[in-house]
Design an enzyme around this catalytic site. Structure first.
Site, PDB file in Angstrom:
ATOM      1  N   LYS A 261      70.877  93.004 113.920  1.00 49.49           N
ATOM      2  CA  LYS A 261      70.546  94.348 113.444  1.00 49.49           C
ATOM      3  C   LYS A 261      69.019  94.518 113.318  1.00 49.49           C
ATOM      4  CE  LYS A 261      74.751  95.575 113.660  1.00 49.49           C
ATOM      5  NZ  LYS A 261      75.863  95.238 112.817  1.00 49.49           N
TER       6      LYS A 261
HETATM    7  C1  LIG Z   1      77.423  95.295 112.629  1.00 54.72           C
HETATM    8  C2  LIG Z   1      78.307  96.411 112.272  1.00 54.72           C
HETATM    9  C3  LIG Z   1      79.165  96.373 111.162  1.00 54.72           C
HETATM   10  C4  LIG Z   1      79.412  95.131 110.389  1.00 54.72           C
HETATM   11  O1  LIG Z   1      78.287  94.587 109.808  1.00 54.72           O
HETATM   12  P1  LIG Z   1      78.429  93.171 109.073  1.00 54.72           P
HETATM   13  O2  LIG Z   1      77.181  93.086 108.269  1.00 54.72           O
HETATM   14  O3  LIG Z   1      78.488  92.139 110.168  1.00 54.72           O
HETATM   15  O4  LIG Z   1      79.652  93.194 108.264  1.00 54.72           O
HETATM   16  C5  LIG Z   1      79.866  97.511 110.816  1.00 54.72           C
HETATM   17  N1  LIG Z   1      79.768  98.629 111.533  1.00 54.72           N
HETATM   18  C6  LIG Z   1      78.982  98.706 112.621  1.00 54.72           C
HETATM   19  C7  LIG Z   1      78.903 100.006 113.362  1.00 54.72           C
HETATM   20  C8  LIG Z   1      78.241  97.599 113.042  1.00 54.72           C
HETATM   21  O5  LIG Z   1      77.486  97.671 114.142  1.00 54.72           O
END
Ligand SMILES: *Cc1c(COP(=O)(O)O)cnc(C)c1O
Length: 390
Positions: free
Chosen positions: A186
């Site tokens: 991210k």
């Molecule tokens: C990465 C992601 C998540 C989950 O994030 P985590 O921190 O891994 O639980 C949820 N929704 C979207 C759209 C994502 O890209």
């Protein structure tokens, strides 16, 4: 000489993050403690708008906490875009609610407000929106729908830090809660981690307790002047969703670099825009004038009429042979076995998302990339399109 493989994504973790983690490890306090508090306060201050931020061990946990705090339960329906990661939808099932998938707007790839309206029933309680790739959904229209029908709104902002809508940061808009992800790929990372933010005091109190076994210390201190350190009250069967101070130490530093990160991502995206111009591709939409796009994902689409699942697979293979990593965001949830079978879903009911699925390819985009890397990706794309045409 062949160039080294260019991965789809890489985290940007510097000396300062490593020093902060070492310091925390040496401090003797490795689980939730002073670093988490510092991270939460810095994050809320960055967003502004009077929000409270709660650090959690993933965005999935944060989404679960937010939905639970709203009181979603068996039989309640929640509208979710089909073009997302399964985490956005699975949390509804954790609470025995039902998911109603909505199609996307073909220009933005965000949830289509008109389809939200079509999906509302007497059982609908909430809408979860996803700011696809880091481009904000039409929050004016979604807010209007929510007010008209008395629905709650959660923003899955896993892609959207920092993203703005009308100059206001996602996290401070008119929804009930917003959830950010600090997963490794991210826009900033704590390895695993997330942040749930809200201005709703009752929701914050519930999420704070449920994040750690349903333990509520605040309820007690309200009536007692002095709480002994050993005393606590369990008010619900909560979860184990707290963030560690080791992760928060990384987060505090990453947050100070987010301005630099988003500038770099924007420069890379502009370079892609410039170099891909004129090729038979649909390029990702730009944000509205004056707004920030977090550019978590730069997704191109093979032009309509040329795309089949085979063509797209071959395109990805050609790029991989040229040493370029890519990804696909997403295999829409209506095509995933669990969701398809659970709700008997037909791809024809989601024509826009299904068409986009055949066309989408996410290109490498991360702060450790150079503009020369972008040039290299685009050369490989030109060659791949030529090869596909032959
Ligand atoms: C990465 C992601 C998540 C989950 O994030 P985590 O921190 O891994 O639980 C949820 N929704 C979207 C759209 C994502 O890209």
């Amino acid at each position: 000489m062949t160039e080294p493989f260019l991965p789809y994504s890489l985290p940007d973790i510097g000396e300062a993050e490593q020093a902060a983690v070492r310091e925390t490890l040496a401090s003797g306090w490795v689980t939730t403690g002073p670093k988490c508090k510092e991270f939460e306060e810095a994050f809320a201050a960055y967003l502004g708008g009077g929000v409270t931020a709660l650090a959690v061990n993933s965005a999935t946990s944060g989404l679960h906490l937010a939905l639970e705090a709203m009181g979603i339960g068996p039989g309640d329906e929640v509208i979710v875009p089909t073009m997302t990661f399964t985490a956005t939808a699975e949390i509804v099932r954790y609470l025995a609610g039902d998911v109603c998938f909505a199609d996307l707007d073909p220009t933005t790839l965000n949830i289509d407000p008109a389809d939200i309206r079509r999906k509302i029933t007497g059982r609908t309680k909430a809408i979860i929106v996803v700011h696809y790739g880091g481009l904000c959904c039409d929050m004016d229209e979604i807010g209007a729908i929510a007010r008209e029908h008395g629905l709650r709104v959660i923003e899955d902002a896993a892609h959207a830090f920092p993203t703005t809508w009308g100059g206001r940061l996602v996290g401070t808009l008119d929804s009930d809660a917003t959830v950010f992800s600090f997963y490794a790929n991210k826009t900033m990372t704590t390895g695993e981690g997330g942040m749930v933010v809200s201005r709703d005091a009752a929701m914050i109190e519930r999420m704070r307790a449920m994040r750690l076994h349903g333990i509520n210390r605040d309820a007690f201190t309200r009536f007692q002047s002095k709480t002994p350190a050993w005393y606590y009250e369990v008010v619900a069967p909560g979860f184990k969703y707290n963030m560690t101070d080791v992760a928060a130490a990384m987060g505090v530093i990453q947050l100070t670099r987010i301005g630099e990160f988003v500038e770099k991502r924007d420069a890379l995206a502009r370079r892609y825009d410039e170099l891909l111009q004129g090729l038979p591709l649909i390029l990702p939409p730009r944000p509205r004038q004056g707004d920030t796009h977090a550019w978590h994902i730069y997704a191109i689409r093979l032009q309509e009429g040329t795309e089949t699942l085979d063509t797209r697979a071959r395109f990805i293979e050609l790029l991989s042979e040229a040493g370029i990593g890519t990804s696909v965001h997403y295999i829409p949830l209506h095509r995933q076995p669990y969701w398809r079978d659970r709700y008997n879903l037909d791809p024809e009911a989601y024509p826009q998302a299904d068409l986009a699925y055949h066309q989408l390819v996410s290109l490498p985009l991360y702060t450790k990339m150079t503009l020369a890397d972008v040039d290299r990706v685009v050369s490989a794309i030109r060659q791949a399109l030529k090869d596909l045409g032959e």
